[in-house]
Design an enzyme around this catalytic site. Sequence first.
Site, PDB file in Angstrom:
ATOM      1  N   HIS A 131       7.665   2.209  10.394  1.00  0.00           N
ATOM      2  CA  HIS A 131       8.039   3.279   9.637  1.00  0.00           C
ATOM      3  C   HIS A 131       7.055   4.689   9.901  1.00  0.00           C
ATOM      4  CE1 HIS A 131       9.438   6.097   6.388  1.00  0.00           C
ATOM      5  NE2 HIS A 131      10.602   5.436   6.468  1.00  0.00           N
ATOM      6  N   LEU A 145       0.714  -1.111  -0.013  1.00  0.00           N
ATOM      7  CA  LEU A 145      -0.048  -0.186  -0.007  1.00  0.00           C
ATOM      8  C   LEU A 145       0.950   1.283  -0.050  1.00  0.00           C
ATOM      9  CD1 LEU A 145      -3.085   0.441   2.276  1.00  0.00           C
ATOM     10  CD2 LEU A 145      -1.741   2.389   1.386  1.00  0.00           C
TER      11      LEU A 145
END
Length: 340
Positions: free
Chosen positions: A233, A129
């Site tokens: 992240h 994604l």
Amino acid sequence: MTAPYVMRPARRDDFDALMTLAEESGPGFTSLPVHEGIIRERLEKSEKSFAGDLDQPQYGKYLMMMVNHETGEIGGCSAVKAGTGIDQPFFNYRVITLAQASQAADRRHDMDALILTNEFVGFTEVGTLFLRSAHRGGGAGRLAAQSRYLLMASHPERFGDMVLAELRGVVDAKGETPFWDAIGQHFFRMSFKEADILSAVSDNQFILDLMPKYPIYVDLLPPEAREVIGRCHADGVGALKLLEWEGFRFERTVDIFDGGPLVAAPRKLIRTIRESRIVTLIEGEASGESGIVSNDHFNDIRVSLIEGESRGDNEFVTSKAVLDRLKLQSGSTARLWLRS
């Protein structure tokens, strides 16, 4: 008015756009490596998967592109892998807690350790994604994410009973990560980037050959490595929140390269799948409700944001623009998920 985006199956002529997405995704985004051979292979595999040209559906890999229906510009992508750990091992570290006790020393404490596992065989994986910065906001991220679940809902027999997602861990702009520096580089004797690419182009036998076979005590790692275990992240925080909203939970399992978290959920309990339903779409002017809609055609699936109004339990009134994005006519059936 909904944004004019539609998710559709990737095609081979999406190569240039997908390479651009790979370049912009940054270091550590393993499923979108900047590698022409891998990108072409994934587009070819996705076309065959959607077309039903695979003898074994569990090997299917479905890549979807987010397209601005008005301009044709590609703004992002997302994907579903029907079965992990089937054609090649899917290695992770599981974080286990070991109880340490000694009556003689009058001491008792718990210590975490990492053990190498390959325990998610047959799980369906959602991932890849990524949205370009100019195409974020306005529900685009939800569209890219939820389209994968509507794909699974259209033909559940093609997917596993359990679904997982692996999020990128803490990796800086130079492609460096404290988790790899503390563990991986000592056993692989290569850079994080080299290992990341090798994992994408090989059968992952090199991981089994080189990774330590015994538990790694977390307390022996430097503080900067301990702190990133199970953290994603910064660019993945929004994706993690969406996954948790869908019902995914952290399994105390992390990526062996960057320490990023792995989350999982039973397919039938994923919120979008559980709350979606088949309705008849009626062209008309209406508003008041919004959500995600799919034409429910697996081989040529189209998924779009939608606004309109329910008419009973089985009909939904929406605009011609939405019907056009789905390649449907008024009176056609579709799979609908509405915000509650």
